[in-house]
Design a protein around this motif. Structure first.
Motif, PDB file in Angstrom:
ATOM      1  N   HIS A  54       0.860  -1.215  -0.132  1.00 36.26           N
ATOM      2  CA  HIS A  54       0.058  -0.048  -0.196  1.00 36.26           C
ATOM      3  C   HIS A  54       0.783   1.257   0.023  1.00 36.26           C
ATOM      4  CE1 HIS A  54      -3.646  -2.240   1.951  1.00 36.26           C
ATOM      5  NE2 HIS A  54      -3.559  -2.549   0.618  1.00 36.26           N
ATOM      6  N   LEU A  55       1.869   1.140   0.835  1.00 32.21           N
ATOM      7  CA  LEU A  55       2.711   2.159   0.957  1.00 32.21           C
ATOM      8  C   LEU A  55       3.372   2.435  -0.527  1.00 32.21           C
ATOM      9  CD1 LEU A  55       3.973   4.725   2.755  1.00 32.21           C
ATOM     10  CD2 LEU A  55       5.870   3.006   3.368  1.00 32.21           C
ATOM     11  N   ALA A  56       4.109   1.525  -1.187  1.00 31.24           N
ATOM     12  CA  ALA A  56       4.675   1.609  -2.272  1.00 31.24           C
ATOM     13  C   ALA A  56       3.611   2.121  -3.300  1.00 31.24           C
ATOM     14  CB  ALA A  56       5.173   0.215  -2.914  1.00 31.24           C
ATOM     15  N   ASP A  57       2.561   1.648  -3.471  1.00 32.64           N
ATOM     16  CA  ASP A  57       1.593   2.162  -4.380  1.00 32.64           C
ATOM     17  C   ASP A  57       1.128   3.720  -4.232  1.00 32.64           C
ATOM     18  OD1 ASP A  57       1.256  -0.327  -5.441  1.00 32.64           O
ATOM     19  OD2 ASP A  57      -0.603  -0.777  -4.388  1.00 32.64           O
ATOM     20  N   TYR A  58       1.175   4.160  -2.952  1.00 32.26           N
ATOM     21  CA  TYR A  58       1.046   5.369  -2.945  1.00 32.26           C
ATOM     22  C   TYR A  58       2.184   6.160  -3.143  1.00 32.26           C
ATOM     23  CZ  TYR A  58      -0.101   9.843  -0.871  1.00 32.26           C
ATOM     24  OH  TYR A  58      -0.468  11.390  -0.729  1.00 32.26           O
ATOM     25  N   LEU A  59       3.374   5.993  -2.891  1.00 29.97           N
ATOM     26  CA  LEU A  59       4.629   6.685  -3.069  1.00 29.97           C
ATOM     27  C   LEU A  59       4.796   6.847  -4.815  1.00 29.97           C
ATOM     28  CD1 LEU A  59       7.275   7.723  -2.922  1.00 29.97           C
ATOM     29  CD2 LEU A  59       8.285   5.368  -2.613  1.00 29.97           C
ATOM     30  N   ASP A  60       4.332   5.879  -5.696  1.00 30.63           N
ATOM     31  CA  ASP A  60       4.405   6.004  -7.061  1.00 30.63           C
ATOM     32  C   ASP A  60       3.201   7.160  -7.245  1.00 30.63           C
ATOM     33  OD1 ASP A  60       5.819   4.012  -7.472  1.00 30.63           O
ATOM     34  OD2 ASP A  60       4.300   2.599  -7.901  1.00 30.63           O
ATOM     35  N   LYS A  61       2.066   7.156  -6.819  1.00 33.56           N
ATOM     36  CA  LYS A  61       1.287   8.562  -6.932  1.00 33.56           C
ATOM     37  C   LYS A  61       1.849   9.821  -6.463  1.00 33.56           C
ATOM     38  CE  LYS A  61      -3.359   7.554  -5.897  1.00 33.56           C
ATOM     39  NZ  LYS A  61      -4.334   6.884  -5.226  1.00 33.56           N
ATOM     40  N   ALA A  62       2.495   9.693  -5.519  1.00 31.85           N
ATOM     41  CA  ALA A  62       3.108  10.953  -4.839  1.00 31.85           C
ATOM     42  C   ALA A  62       4.298  11.340  -5.902  1.00 31.85           C
ATOM     43  CB  ALA A  62       3.665  10.584  -3.504  1.00 31.85           C
ATOM     44  N   ILE A  63       4.949  10.590  -6.310  1.00 32.66           N
ATOM     45  CA  ILE A  63       5.950  10.874  -7.359  1.00 32.66           C
ATOM     46  C   ILE A  63       5.640  11.576  -8.545  1.00 32.66           C
ATOM     47  CG2 ILE A  63       7.746  10.018  -8.676  1.00 32.66           C
ATOM     48  CD1 ILE A  63       8.398   7.866  -6.583  1.00 32.66           C
ATOM     49  N   GLU A  64       4.244  10.749  -9.044  1.00 29.84           N
ATOM     50  CA  GLU A  64       3.647  11.429 -10.102  1.00 29.84           C
ATOM     51  C   GLU A  64       3.115  12.714  -9.982  1.00 29.84           C
ATOM     52  OE1 GLU A  64       1.403   8.385 -12.792  1.00 29.84           O
ATOM     53  OE2 GLU A  64       1.047   7.758 -10.901  1.00 29.84           O
ATOM     54  N   LYS A  65       2.485  13.015  -8.789  1.00 31.29           N
ATOM     55  CA  LYS A  65       2.112  14.413  -8.735  1.00 31.29           C
ATOM     56  C   LYS A  65       3.358  15.540  -8.274  1.00 31.29           C
ATOM     57  CE  LYS A  65      -1.622  16.588  -5.628  1.00 31.29           C
ATOM     58  NZ  LYS A  65      -2.721  16.641  -6.524  1.00 31.29           N
ATOM     59  N   ASP A  66       4.282  15.057  -7.755  1.00 32.71           N
ATOM     60  CA  ASP A  66       5.209  16.026  -7.568  1.00 32.71           C
ATOM     61  C   ASP A  66       6.042  16.232  -9.118  1.00 32.71           C
ATOM     62  OD1 ASP A  66       4.956  15.758  -4.991  1.00 32.71           O
ATOM     63  OD2 ASP A  66       6.507  14.333  -4.511  1.00 32.71           O
ATOM     64  N   ALA A  67       6.238  15.367  -9.844  1.00 30.63           N
ATOM     65  CA  ALA A  67       6.729  15.456 -11.256  1.00 30.63           C
ATOM     66  C   ALA A  67       5.918  16.694 -12.313  1.00 30.63           C
ATOM     67  CB  ALA A  67       6.999  14.180 -11.906  1.00 30.63           C
ATOM     68  N   LEU A  68       4.636  16.580 -11.939  1.00 32.34           N
ATOM     69  CA  LEU A  68       3.500  17.130 -12.792  1.00 32.34           C
ATOM     70  C   LEU A  68       4.119  18.725 -12.553  1.00 32.34           C
ATOM     71  CD1 LEU A  68       1.151  16.922 -14.279  1.00 32.34           C
ATOM     72  CD2 LEU A  68      -0.281  17.553 -12.165  1.00 32.34           C
ATOM     73  N   GLY A  69       4.313  19.313 -11.329  1.00 28.82           N
ATOM     74  CA  GLY A  69       4.615  20.907 -11.497  1.00 28.82           C
ATOM     75  C   GLY A  69       3.258  21.453 -11.673  1.00 28.82           C
ATOM     76  N   VAL A  70       3.610  22.670 -12.621  1.00 28.93           N
ATOM     77  CA  VAL A  70       2.110  23.256 -12.752  1.00 28.93           C
ATOM     78  C   VAL A  70       2.130  23.353 -14.429  1.00 28.93           C
ATOM     79  CG1 VAL A  70       2.184  24.912 -11.020  1.00 28.93           C
ATOM     80  CG2 VAL A  70       3.806  25.389 -12.926  1.00 28.93           C
ATOM     81  N   THR A  71       2.374  22.279 -15.063  1.00 26.12           N
ATOM     82  CA  THR A  71       2.362  21.991 -16.453  1.00 26.12           C
ATOM     83  C   THR A  71       1.114  22.015 -17.008  1.00 26.12           C
ATOM     84  OG1 THR A  71       2.838  19.768 -16.377  1.00 26.12           O
ATOM     85  CG2 THR A  71       4.844  21.223 -16.398  1.00 26.12           C
ATOM     86  N   ALA A  72      -0.242  21.319 -16.477  1.00 27.45           N
ATOM     87  CA  ALA A  72      -1.481  21.046 -16.794  1.00 27.45           C
ATOM     88  C   ALA A  72      -2.329  21.989 -16.430  1.00 27.45           C
ATOM     89  CB  ALA A  72      -1.612  19.698 -16.329  1.00 27.45           C
ATOM     90  N   PRO A  73      -3.137  22.577 -17.487  1.00 25.96           N
ATOM     91  CA  PRO A  73      -4.046  23.449 -17.266  1.00 25.96           C
ATOM     92  C   PRO A  73      -5.292  22.989 -16.392  1.00 25.96           C
ATOM     93  CG  PRO A  73      -3.500  23.519 -19.684  1.00 25.96           C
ATOM     94  CD  PRO A  73      -2.712  22.150 -19.089  1.00 25.96           C
ATOM     95  N   TRP A  74      -5.381  21.743 -16.438  1.00 20.98           N
ATOM     96  CA  TRP A  74      -6.484  21.159 -15.509  1.00 20.98           C
ATOM     97  C   TRP A  74      -6.108  21.520 -14.157  1.00 20.98           C
ATOM     98  CZ3 TRP A  74      -4.569  17.833 -11.897  1.00 20.98           C
ATOM     99  CH2 TRP A  74      -3.645  16.888 -12.434  1.00 20.98           C
ATOM    100  N   GLN A  75      -5.066  21.974 -13.699  1.00 20.18           N
ATOM    101  CA  GLN A  75      -4.896  22.130 -12.328  1.00 20.18           C
ATOM    102  C   GLN A  75      -5.663  23.355 -11.852  1.00 20.18           C
ATOM    103  OE1 GLN A  75      -0.515  21.544 -13.441  1.00 20.18           O
ATOM    104  NE2 GLN A  75      -0.472  20.827 -10.984  1.00 20.18           N
ATOM    105  N   LYS A  76      -6.239  24.221 -12.990  1.00 26.96           N
ATOM    106  CA  LYS A  76      -7.089  25.214 -12.339  1.00 26.96           C
ATOM    107  C   LYS A  76      -8.468  24.727 -12.477  1.00 26.96           C
ATOM    108  CE  LYS A  76      -3.993  28.907 -13.872  1.00 26.96           C
ATOM    109  NZ  LYS A  76      -4.415  30.047 -12.683  1.00 26.96           N
ATOM    110  N   GLU A  77      -8.801  23.585 -12.737  1.00 24.12           N
ATOM    111  CA  GLU A  77     -10.178  22.933 -12.814  1.00 24.12           C
ATOM    112  C   GLU A  77     -10.473  22.606 -11.329  1.00 24.12           C
ATOM    113  OE1 GLU A  77     -12.176  23.303 -15.206  1.00 24.12           O
ATOM    114  OE2 GLU A  77     -10.764  24.350 -16.647  1.00 24.12           O
ATOM    115  N   LEU A  78     -11.723  22.748 -10.921  1.00 28.07           N
ATOM    116  CA  LEU A  78     -12.388  22.163  -9.629  1.00 28.07           C
ATOM    117  C   LEU A  78     -13.806  21.544  -9.788  1.00 28.07           C
ATOM    118  CD1 LEU A  78     -10.476  25.239  -9.111  1.00 28.07           C
ATOM    119  CD2 LEU A  78     -11.078  24.626  -6.645  1.00 28.07           C
TER     120      LEU A  78
END
Length: 425
Positions: free
Chosen positions: A177-201
């Motif tokens: 479970h911890l390993a699976d979440y770590l993969d998600k955390a790495i993906e989110k950190d690598a995203l930065g502010v590159t995607a316009p959907w980050q302004k969508e709520l």
């Protein structure tokens, strides 16, 4: 003189030597509290707990000075061997004044003191028979009523009534479970502010009466004004419950698969369902496919954050399901009063989307700053204060919802072209 019946005396059959550690020699701003079970090899990592600390120490993970402490060691050194929250309380009271860390990650699932399981026709509390339970209590909460914030309240002498650190919990029952979440955390950190959907709520407006349907919709419109304001410039899509039925199914699969930075719900809740039902992220029939697009989710309702019993909750499912779901969930572990939840969420939105000094901070820091504001504005009235204490953050407090620390601008090259009006070169 103490008199005791011999039949009730438990003989000590063996002793084990314990080597205490001088934690104060290691400076850290990010403390990871783990359990040795989380060091077992997973599919992706030989030692997921060690890999997690290494990621947070890396430039991609924020460049934190990380320190991993094991709850078993804290039990021995700070609680006389007793498996109690006292151990973590006493460790933090010793460590915080010296190094003043900013983040605390509790990297394991918990079972509260009232959790029960049945074995051999007998009901047992966890404390009396841990072997009766299908999973073990790895990192306890800060007492009952359930709260992780309690661990970090009272550490800062300048503000004893508010959290001194950003605190979050990954409800991992095992190292996978911890390993699976770590993969998600790495993906989110690598995203930065590159995607316009980050302004969508997304806003989900619930309720079970005409009065509540209008009241909660108006609350969410207040948050919408903040999110679509000067600093984030966001775009909010609101789904509104229209009936008085207890539960109404609303499909947000398409939205989440496109990507959304925040999902906010206001209505009635429980650990496994809300009155606008979105289902479990792991349910293949719902077709959630939002790999790399993990939102933060804020739930205003009762009990939704209570992932501390034997029941598998919807909130923890959204966190630990690999390659889909959410990065963080904020929710109350007990009864939520709508007026007070509204005050809390207003404070969170104001720090997250209307303050240039905090919009880019980690989710845990934004939550902590909002709680400082909340306590300053509404005081220590028990009903109000309890909402701050019992608002848990599932997921890593070190992730960021919107990490732009300067004015942001997005350009899609496929939308830009030069063209002559009169066909001349």
């Amino acid at each position: 003189m103490w008199l005791q019946n011999e039949e009730t005396i438990l003989p000590v059959s063996k002793l084990a030597a314990v080597q205490f550690k001088n934690y104060l020699t290691q400076e850290a701003d990010y403390i990871l509290v783990g359990h040795h079970i989380l060091e077992e090899a997973a599919n992706q990592y030989e030692n997921p707990l060690q890999a997690y600390a290494a990621h947070r120490a890396s430039p991609l993970g924020g460049g934190f000075k990380t320190m991993t402490v094991f709850i078993e060691d804290l039990y021995n050194q700070f609680a006389y061997g007793e498996e109690s929250p006292t151990a973590l309380f006493e460790f933090l009271k010793t460590y915080y004044p010296v190094h003043k860390p900013s983040h605390l990650l509790l990297a394991g699932r918990s079972l509260t003191m009232y959790s029960t399981a049945r074995q051999g026709g007998v009901n047992y509390f966890y404390r009396n028979n841990p072997s009766a339970f299908t999973f073990q209590n790895l990192i306890p909460p800060g007492g009952y009523p359930i709260s992780d914030n309690n661990y970090v309240v009272g550490l800062d002498p300048s503000n004893l009534d508010a959290p001194a650190m950003a605190v979050g919990r990954i409800p991992a029952k095992n190292s996978q479970h911890l390993a699976d979440y770590l993969d998600k955390a790495i993906e989110k950190d690598a995203l930065g502010v590159t995607a316009p959907w980050q302004k969508e709520l997304i806003h989900l407006s619930g309720g079970v009466s005409e009065f509540e349907l209008n009241r909660y919709f108006n609350y969410l419109n207040g948050y919408k004004t903040i999110a679509e304001g000067l600093y984030l410039g966001g775009n909010v899509t609101t789904y509104r419950k229209r009936s008085n039925s207890t539960i109404e199914l609303i499909d947000i699969t398409g939205d989440l698969n496109e990507g959304r930075s925040l999902v906010t719900f206001f209505g009635h809740g429980a650990p496994t369902v809300i009155d606008i039902e979105i289902g479990f992220a792991s349910d293949p029939t719902l077709n959630y496919q939002n790999k790399g697009k993990y939102p933060v989710m804020l739930f205003n309702g009762c009990d939704y954050g209570s992932a501390f019993g034997t029941t598998y909750t919807q909130g923890e499912d959204w966190i630990i399901t690999p390659e889909k779901g959410a990065s963080n969930i904020m929710a109350n572990t007990s009864v939520g009063v709508d007026v007070i939840l509204n005050r809390y969420s207003n404070a969170f939105y104001s720090r997250a989307f209307a303050d240039s000094s905090s919009i880019y901070k980690t989710v845990g820091e934004v939550k902590q700053l909002a709680e400082v504001d909340f306590v300053e504005n509404f005081g220590l009235v028990p009903l109000s204060y309890s909402h701050m204490e019992q608002m848990v953050l599932l997921g890593d407090p070190g992730t960021r919802m919107f990490p732009a620390d300067k004015a942001d601008y997005s350009l899609d090259a496929t939308e830009v072209f030069f063209e002559s009006f009169d066909e001349s070169p």
